[in-house]
Design an enzyme around this catalytic site. Sequence first.
Site, PDB file in Angstrom:
ATOM      1  N   ARG A   1      10.805  16.536  -7.229  1.00 16.71           N
ATOM      2  CA  ARG A   1      11.792  15.849  -8.067  1.00 16.71           C
ATOM      3  C   ARG A   1      11.820  16.353  -9.503  1.00 16.71           C
ATOM      4  O   ARG A   1      12.895  16.445 -10.102  1.00 16.71           O
ATOM      5  CB  ARG A   1      11.471  14.361  -8.062  1.00 16.71           C
ATOM      6  CG  ARG A   1      11.696  13.774  -6.709  1.00 16.71           C
ATOM      7  CD  ARG A   1      11.217  12.369  -6.591  1.00 16.71           C
ATOM      8  NE  ARG A   1      11.534  11.911  -5.238  1.00 16.71           N
ATOM      9  CZ  ARG A   1      11.274  10.704  -4.790  1.00 16.71           C
ATOM     10  NH1 ARG A   1      10.698   9.820  -5.563  1.00 16.71           N
ATOM     11  NH2 ARG A   1      11.609  10.366  -3.562  1.00 16.71           N
TER      12      ARG A   1
ATOM     13  N   SER B   1      19.152   8.416  -2.077  1.00 15.48           N
ATOM     14  CA  SER B   1      17.836   8.823  -1.573  1.00 15.48           C
ATOM     15  C   SER B   1      17.630  10.340  -1.498  1.00 15.48           C
ATOM     16  O   SER B   1      18.549  11.102  -1.188  1.00 15.48           O
ATOM     17  CB  SER B   1      17.659   8.246  -0.168  1.00 15.48           C
ATOM     18  OG  SER B   1      16.564   8.867   0.459  1.00 15.48           O
TER      19      SER B   1
ATOM     20  N   GLU C   1       2.092   0.632  -7.123  1.00  8.90           N
ATOM     21  CA  GLU C   1       2.652   1.362  -8.267  1.00  8.90           C
ATOM     22  C   GLU C   1       2.011   0.936  -9.590  1.00  8.90           C
ATOM     23  O   GLU C   1       2.068   1.678 -10.565  1.00  8.90           O
ATOM     24  CB  GLU C   1       4.181   1.185  -8.301  1.00  8.90           C
ATOM     25  CG  GLU C   1       4.838   2.167  -9.254  1.00  8.90           C
ATOM     26  CD  GLU C   1       6.356   2.158  -9.203  1.00  8.90           C
ATOM     27  OE1 GLU C   1       6.933   1.692  -8.199  1.00  8.90           O
ATOM     28  OE2 GLU C   1       6.980   2.624 -10.185  1.00  8.90           O
TER      29      GLU C   1
ATOM     30  N   LEU D   1       5.341   4.485  -0.875  1.00 11.33           N
ATOM     31  CA  LEU D   1       5.169   3.492   0.190  1.00 11.33           C
ATOM     32  C   LEU D   1       3.832   3.739   0.883  1.00 11.33           C
ATOM     33  O   LEU D   1       3.087   2.816   1.215  1.00 11.33           O
ATOM     34  CB  LEU D   1       6.322   3.584   1.190  1.00 11.33           C
ATOM     35  CG  LEU D   1       7.737   3.390   0.609  1.00 11.33           C
ATOM     36  CD1 LEU D   1       8.787   3.482   1.711  1.00 11.33           C
ATOM     37  CD2 LEU D   1       7.849   2.046  -0.097  1.00 11.33           C
TER      38      LEU D   1
ATOM     39  N   GLY E   1       4.831  -7.410  -3.101  1.00 14.16           N
ATOM     40  CA  GLY E   1       5.614  -6.289  -2.582  1.00 14.16           C
ATOM     41  C   GLY E   1       4.765  -5.644  -1.490  1.00 14.16           C
ATOM     42  O   GLY E   1       3.852  -6.265  -0.939  1.00 14.16           O
ATOM     43  N   LEU E   2       5.024  -4.384  -1.213  1.00 11.40           N
ATOM     44  CA  LEU E   2       4.280  -3.761  -0.114  1.00 11.40           C
ATOM     45  C   LEU E   2       2.779  -3.754  -0.350  1.00 11.40           C
ATOM     46  O   LEU E   2       2.001  -4.078   0.550  1.00 11.40           O
ATOM     47  CB  LEU E   2       4.788  -2.339   0.112  1.00 11.40           C
ATOM     48  CG  LEU E   2       6.067  -2.260   0.932  1.00 11.40           C
ATOM     49  CD1 LEU E   2       6.575  -0.832   1.013  1.00 11.40           C
ATOM     50  CD2 LEU E   2       5.847  -2.828   2.329  1.00 11.40           C
ATOM     51  N   ALA E   3       2.361  -3.405  -1.569  1.00 13.10           N
ATOM     52  CA  ALA E   3       0.922  -3.334  -1.830  1.00 13.10           C
ATOM     53  C   ALA E   3       0.296  -4.722  -1.762  1.00 13.10           C
ATOM     54  O   ALA E   3      -0.730  -4.920  -1.097  1.00 13.10           O
ATOM     55  CB  ALA E   3       0.670  -2.692  -3.196  1.00 13.10           C
TER      56      ALA E   3
HETATM   57  C1  FAD Z   1      15.644   2.683  -5.359  1.00 12.45           C
HETATM   58  C2  FAD Z   1      14.247   3.085  -4.978  1.00 12.45           C
HETATM   59  C3  FAD Z   1      14.018   3.719  -3.772  1.00 12.45           C
HETATM   60  C4  FAD Z   1      12.728   4.092  -3.404  1.00 12.45           C
HETATM   61  N1  FAD Z   1      12.536   4.736  -2.219  1.00 12.45           N
HETATM   62  C5  FAD Z   1      11.281   5.100  -1.880  1.00 12.45           C
HETATM   63  C6  FAD Z   1      11.049   5.764  -0.637  1.00 12.45           C
HETATM   64  O1  FAD Z   1      11.956   6.027   0.139  1.00 12.45           O
HETATM   65  N2  FAD Z   1       9.778   6.105  -0.331  1.00 12.45           N
HETATM   66  C7  FAD Z   1       8.720   5.838  -1.154  1.00 12.45           C
HETATM   67  O2  FAD Z   1       7.595   6.162  -0.816  1.00 12.45           O
HETATM   68  N3  FAD Z   1       8.929   5.188  -2.322  1.00 12.45           N
HETATM   69  C8  FAD Z   1      10.162   4.813  -2.700  1.00 12.45           C
HETATM   70  N4  FAD Z   1      10.363   4.171  -3.893  1.00 12.45           N
HETATM   71  C9  FAD Z   1       9.195   3.716  -4.660  1.00 12.45           C
HETATM   72  C10 FAD Z   1       8.613   2.449  -4.021  1.00 12.45           C
HETATM   73  O3  FAD Z   1       9.650   1.638  -3.560  1.00 12.45           O
HETATM   74  C11 FAD Z   1       7.768   1.631  -4.981  1.00 12.45           C
HETATM   75  O4  FAD Z   1       6.888   2.447  -5.681  1.00 12.45           O
HETATM   76  C12 FAD Z   1       6.950   0.597  -4.223  1.00 12.45           C
HETATM   77  O5  FAD Z   1       7.774  -0.144  -3.362  1.00 12.45           O
HETATM   78  C13 FAD Z   1       6.199  -0.319  -5.163  1.00 12.45           C
HETATM   79  O6  FAD Z   1       5.554  -1.304  -4.389  1.00 12.45           O
HETATM   80  P1  FAD Z   1       4.545  -2.307  -5.062  1.00 12.45           P
HETATM   81  O7  FAD Z   1       4.074  -3.213  -3.987  1.00 12.45           O
HETATM   82  O8  FAD Z   1       3.537  -1.564  -5.833  1.00 12.45           O
HETATM   83  O9  FAD Z   1       5.425  -3.122  -6.138  1.00 12.45           O
HETATM   84  P2  FAD Z   1       6.767  -3.987  -5.993  1.00 12.45           P
HETATM   85  O10 FAD Z   1       7.438  -3.854  -4.707  1.00 12.45           O
HETATM   86  O11 FAD Z   1       7.537  -3.698  -7.239  1.00 12.45           O
HETATM   87  O12 FAD Z   1       6.248  -5.466  -6.055  1.00 12.45           O
HETATM   88  C14 FAD Z   1       5.801  -6.052  -7.252  1.00 12.45           C
HETATM   89  C15 FAD Z   1       5.413  -7.473  -6.961  1.00 12.45           C
HETATM   90  O13 FAD Z   1       4.736  -7.988  -8.094  1.00 12.45           O
HETATM   91  C16 FAD Z   1       5.286  -9.232  -8.467  1.00 12.45           C
HETATM   92  N5  FAD Z   1       5.063  -9.376  -9.903  1.00 12.45           N
HETATM   93  C17 FAD Z   1       5.260  -8.466 -10.889  1.00 12.45           C
HETATM   94  N6  FAD Z   1       4.878  -8.967 -12.064  1.00 12.45           N
HETATM   95  C18 FAD Z   1       4.420 -10.215 -11.827  1.00 12.45           C
HETATM   96  C19 FAD Z   1       3.895 -11.231 -12.643  1.00 12.45           C
HETATM   97  N7  FAD Z   1       3.725 -11.074 -13.948  1.00 12.45           N
HETATM   98  N8  FAD Z   1       3.578 -12.398 -12.057  1.00 12.45           N
HETATM   99  C20 FAD Z   1       3.718 -12.599 -10.721  1.00 12.45           C
HETATM  100  N9  FAD Z   1       4.197 -11.656  -9.901  1.00 12.45           N
HETATM  101  C21 FAD Z   1       4.543 -10.477 -10.456  1.00 12.45           C
HETATM  102  C22 FAD Z   1       6.716  -9.182  -8.019  1.00 12.45           C
HETATM  103  O14 FAD Z   1       7.205 -10.472  -7.867  1.00 12.45           O
HETATM  104  C23 FAD Z   1       6.570  -8.419  -6.701  1.00 12.45           C
HETATM  105  O15 FAD Z   1       6.193  -9.317  -5.701  1.00 12.45           O
HETATM  106  C24 FAD Z   1      11.651   3.823  -4.273  1.00 12.45           C
HETATM  107  C25 FAD Z   1      11.884   3.200  -5.491  1.00 12.45           C
HETATM  108  C26 FAD Z   1      13.177   2.858  -5.850  1.00 12.45           C
HETATM  109  C27 FAD Z   1      13.392   2.271  -7.217  1.00 12.45           C
END
Ligand code: FAD
Length: 644
Positions: free
Chosen positions: A337, A284, A432, A448, A42-44
């Site tokens: 929130r 949102s 996250e 984000l 994901g983004l991180a």
């Molecule tokens: C509807 C919605 C709207 C949002 N809008 C905003 C916003 O406008 N602004 C903001 O700042 N935040 C927003 N957020 C929060 C934000 O989107 C998330 O916190 C953030 O995108 C999480 O990014 P991440 O890279 O940590 O994880 P994710 O994007 O959840 O990525 C997780 C990754 O881990 C992988 N993964 C997980 N478990 C495993 C495993 N066991 N084995 C292999 N791969 C695995 C998945 O395949 C994926 O690639 C929103 C959240 C939601 C639900």
Amino acid sequence: MSLDAKIPQGPLAEKWSKHKFNLKLVNPSNKRKYDIIVVGTGLAGASAAASLAELGYNVKAFCFQDSSRRAHSIAAQGGINAAKNYQNDGDSVYRLFYDTIKGGDYRAREGNVYRLAEVSVNIIDQCVAQGVPFAREYGGLLDNRSFGGSQVSRTFYARGQTGQQLLLGAYSALNRQIHLGKVKMYTRTEMLDVVKIDGHAKGIVTRNLKTGEIETHAGHAVLLATGGYGNVFYLSTNAIGSNVTAAWRAHKRGAFFANPCYTQIHPTCIPVTGDHQSKLTLMSESLRNDGRVWAPKTVEIAQKLQKREIAASDVKEDDRDYFLERKYPSFGNLVPRDVASRNAKEMSDEGKGVGTTGLAVYLDFAEAIQRLGEDTVRAKYGNLFDMYLQITDENPYKQPMRIYPAVHYTMGGLWVDYNLSTNVPGLYAMGECNFSDHGANRLGASALMQGLSDGYFVIPYTLGDYLATIGPKKVDTSHPAFEQTKQDVIAYNNKLLALKGNKTVVEYHRELGHIMWEYCGMARTEEGLIKAKAMIKELKADFWKNAIVTGENDEINAALERAGRVADFIELGELMIDDALMRRESCGGHFRLESQTEEGEALRDDENFAFVAAWEFKGENQEEELHKEELVFENVKLTQRSYK
Ligand SMILES: Cc1cc2nc3c(=O)[nH]c(=O)nc-3n(C[C@H](O)[C@H](O)[C@H](O)COP(=O)(O)OP(=O)(O)OC[C@H]3O[C@@H](n4cnc5c(N)ncnc54)[C@H](O)[C@@H]3O)c2cc1C
């Protein structure tokens, strides 16, 4: 055991720069001797994998979707914060730091949050350079809007699709490295365990979701970027696939889990309509820039609305209670929130909720449409309005939206120090899935920012320090620890596959969700939490007796995938309850009814609870051990949060 967060000494504004200088470096020609595992793109994860590969490391990246473009990050709608002060409205790095610390109800580390605010400005430049199409003003400059908990406009956005556009940027950078051979990407691959050698993380065990093959992968470090665990509540705004398994299995191998009970409940979601739903939809927070939140002033009017005897537009202005504007004149509809959510619940609890269930309040755009015109409102929020119309069959240009709080984000996660290292050397957590920067309540548009800060700007520096310490000695999967961990995973999966009862895993998940929402959701009490603990224990025992898991390992088997994830959610649920029970105070998203001010606001207990709760796994069915990381505040004064 005392937890060392490794926050650098010195003035707040100099900590990160000094720390970067003090970190050990890996010289450019040695970087290619190191293999790095990144789980989650994901983004991180995508930003970290791309940045580390760009630096010269060999990266193996994993995700369970068929493309990293489908990570849950793509769902992010509203925007990303940055202290650019483009609006010249008084913003600064310090103000973003202050808002975020205060927004988190003083339960986050000053050092981490300041760094986040500092790095925020670089993120925007990085993303613009990648071609992320942020919204622009007529003159061509980047546009901003406001999010909750701040009185400035610092949120950068791309309509209601900010996450999608940012992810496409990170995904492009990742793909460039895949093309160059520096990242090897494993899609449809789920990490199921961490391999440790001499206490250090040295690899992972995965299951190929297409063939069922259980494989091992070795690396000098393992970075988890596996997202949040909001789906422990079954219904949430998270993608259905989001789960806790990677973090939970790492926890069971020794990584501490911090503040598990800090959950964010988002005030503006489309309300629940019944048990047929498998997920909820966010509207949102950006909508609160122009939408006004209200409920009818009397129970009688609310009942008429619930029975559909009248429509919202029939309620006269004098009969409407714009309760956020009334109670919080300084921040109005843009309170954080947790505050907006609790107030909406209060309205419904008083019988003033709307919609057929009475579990909703209105988000009204009539005034904005009159002031700005429908076209302008459509240009700003069009895709969100379309989404609402498609889901509810109600036209939000004509009638107010009905909204109600729902689970949205988890501030808890794997404990990490300032370097994003868990307490297991070589195991890192980003985005996250770690607990780091949001305290007890995350401000909108900060997730984000944190995910990209971790991936683009923090881990590329801090990881080198660890790698330089351990040296580039080759790691491979020949060590017996790999085979042993693999056998553990196979045995666990076989245990799941042997479940041939009569209740589906989804039913258990739904029941768990009900318990968590009822007793560990927006409001919690000692009595309720004790009850919930017993209920989850019973649910867990029943799961391992009566659940049914169909199919075999050596095939595509969604039932097996789900069973493993739900089993982990049940265990996590137990820990969340313990954490919530232990924390006898209200703070941010954690609201203990026993601890509130006369006005019904969250009442913290700084003397006894100004710490990060980091839990240590002690074995199956054992109580976990609590470790406390005391939070030190040298720059901000802890006050009762006020948005009035
Ligand atoms: C509807 C919605 C709207 C949002 N809008 C905003 C916003 O406008 N602004 C903001 O700042 N935040 C927003 N957020 C929060 C934000 O989107 C998330 O916190 C953030 O995108 C999480 O990014 P991440 O890279 O940590 O994880 P994710 O994007 O959840 O990525 C997780 C990754 O881990 C992988 N993964 C997980 N478990 C495993 C495993 N066991 N084995 C292999 N791969 C695995 C998945 O395949 C994926 O690639 C929103 C959240 C939601 C639900």
